[in-house]
Design an enzyme around this catalytic site. Structure first.
Site, PDB file in Angstrom:
ATOM      1  N   ARG A 232       0.841  -1.199   0.000  1.00 51.12           N
ATOM      2  CA  ARG A 232       0.000   0.000   0.000  1.00 51.12           C
ATOM      3  C   ARG A 232       0.875   1.248   0.000  1.00 51.12           C
ATOM      4  NH1 ARG A 232      -4.716  -1.568   4.459  1.00 51.12           N
ATOM      5  NH2 ARG A 232      -5.215  -3.593   3.547  1.00 51.12           N
TER       6      ARG A 232
ATOM      7  N   GLU B  41      -4.854  -0.116  15.844  1.00 48.57           N
ATOM      8  CA  GLU B  41      -5.454  -1.215  15.081  1.00 48.57           C
ATOM      9  C   GLU B  41      -4.417  -2.273  14.707  1.00 48.57           C
ATOM     10  OE1 GLU B  41      -7.182  -2.171  10.634  1.00 48.57           O
ATOM     11  OE2 GLU B  41      -6.935  -0.078  11.251  1.00 48.57           O
TER      12      GLU B  41
ATOM     13  N   ARG C 247       2.448  -5.305  12.631  1.00 42.82           N
ATOM     14  CA  ARG C 247       1.812  -4.671  13.791  1.00 42.82           C
ATOM     15  C   ARG C 247       1.749  -5.620  14.987  1.00 42.82           C
ATOM     16  NH1 ARG C 247      -2.638  -0.219  12.019  1.00 42.82           N
ATOM     17  NH2 ARG C 247      -1.353   0.797  10.435  1.00 42.82           N
TER      18      ARG C 247
END
Length: 419
Positions: A257, A344, A384
């Site tokens: 991305r 998140e 993450r």
């Protein structure tokens, strides 16, 4: 994609649903084009019926002349119908999936609802470091070399971080395969037509993804932003059997991305990078089991993070935070000590039959076919998850304890400074 029948019967609701997602869609124009399309279809049908009747008559000048007129009229009307249908289809592709009835109407993250918390935030008796400081001191994350080779927002994982990544992958696969998920390593390049049908690239969303231009192929290919982008279309233009439902996949792939608009702490380390790895879940279910499946995917995400013993909260997203194809979405946000906040780490969404209509994925029930419901959920976003482990399991001496559940896969209990 919403069905035209649904839009005809619920124009006010569809307008409100688009507004609740901050999407500008001309529903009235859709209805006018639909009416024009149906009128043209009726005219074409009548002319074809007349042509069939003429074919049974004795040939004379009147029949020949009328046949020529019908041919010309059909050519003109069919051309007009093609243009109308194309315009209608383009507009239909701009209509977002309405938020589910249980989703709060809101405009940003302040309107999202925390529905659950797991464990209290980690507390240290020393000042905790952020994941990049930890990673550099332990020689397991290297962004400076990646910057030299690839540019900003790339990283090398090294040494124990590599083992930790694949420990997470193996752990997730073991859990999910035992749950009946089919493991897949999907392609990371997909056709443009697939991106259009998925609905994630709508309203400028394509600007966040990488396009690979092929001179010999005018359409080119897009790099996936998550494994679901190439797993969901696996059953495009297929009819599944009800007895085979639910059909569940777990995929591992690199994802890509642009992450445009990111700034500040989000661009530090490996929180928001251009390339990252994910373990992703995708489910195809019959419509009446859609909500139950969504709860199930969320429960699996929680199971995985609870196994890591990392504090998190579950957040139910408001209407404008859902994204274009989702009807409902939950995020799991892990506690990040260095930022003193939750961030998140996974999400799970139901797209109901929205993507299924665009991709033409159905199932057969008692001789009839209906569109399936498609859901997705992140098992682990590897980068993450590594961040949350490094920060929550850091020790005063700079080492990091490995969560107990991962130790059979890593073969070590701690990452320590190199001597």
């Amino acid at each position: 994609m919403l069905s035209l029948d649904y839009i005809r019967q619920n124009p006010t609701l569809v307008k409100a649903a688009a507004k609740n997602k901050n999407r500008q869609v001309d529903i009235d124009k859709i209805l006018k084009l639909d009416e024009k399309r149906r009128t043209l279809i009726l005219k074409i049908q009548k002319l074809r019926e007349e042509r069939n009747l003429l074919a049974k008559q004795k040939v004379d000048d009147n029949v020949i002349n009328r046949g020529k007129q019908i041919k010309e009229n059909l050519k003109m009307l069919e051309k007009e119908l093609t243009a109308v249908e194309q315009g209608l289809n383009n507009l239909l592709y701009e209509v977002p999936n309405p938020a589910a009835n249980d989703v709060a109407i809101g405009t940003d993250e302040t309107d999202n609802i925390v529905v659950k918390k797991y464990k209290e935030p980690t507390i240290f008796d020393f000042k905790p470091l952020d994941h990049l400081d930890i990673g550099e001191k332990l020689e397991i994350i290297d962004v400076s070399t990646a910057g030299k080779v690839s540019g900003t927002r790339f990283a090398y994982l090294k040494n124990e971080a590599v083992i930790l990544e694949f420990a997470l992958v193996q752990f997730a696969l073991k859990i999910l395969i035992n749950e009946g998920f089919i493991p897949v390593i999907p392609p990371v390049l997909i056709k443009k037509e697939i991106t259009d049908k998925l609905g994630y690239w709508q309203a400028g969303g394509n600007e966040d993804y990488y396009w690979v231009h092929e001179p010999q192929e005018s359409q080119g290919l897009y790099l996936v932003g998550t494994a679901e982008h190439s797993i969901v279309p696996m059953h495009m233009n297929e009819v599944l059997l009800e007895k085979d439902m639910p059909k569940r996949y777990v995929g591992f792939s690199s994802s890509f991305r642009r992450e445009s608009g990111s700034y500040g702490k989000d661009t530090r380390g490996i929180l928001r990078v251009h390339q990252f790895d994910k373990v992703e879940m995708v489910s195809f279910v019959i419509p009446e089991n859609g909500d139950k499946e969504h709860d199930y995917l969320l429960s699996l995400e929680e199971k995985l993070f609870q196994a890591l013993q990392i504090p998190y909260q579950v957040v139910k997203m408001c209407s404008e935070d859902l994204g274009f194809p989702a009807a409902r979405k939950y995020d799991i946000e892990a506690w990040i000590p260095s930022q003193n906040k939750y961030r998140e780490v996974t999400s799970t969404s139901t797209t109901t039959d929205f993507q299924a209509r665009r991709l033409n994925i159905k199932y057969r029930k008692k001789g009839e076919t209906q569109f399936v419901h498609i859901l997705n959920g992140t098992a682990f976003a590897i980068g993450r998850t590594i961040i949350s482990i490094l920060e929550n399991y850091q020790q005063p001496d700079g080492s990091v304890i490995i969560p107990e559940v991962l130790r059979p896969y890593t073969g070590f209990e701690k990452i320590a400074k190199k001597s």
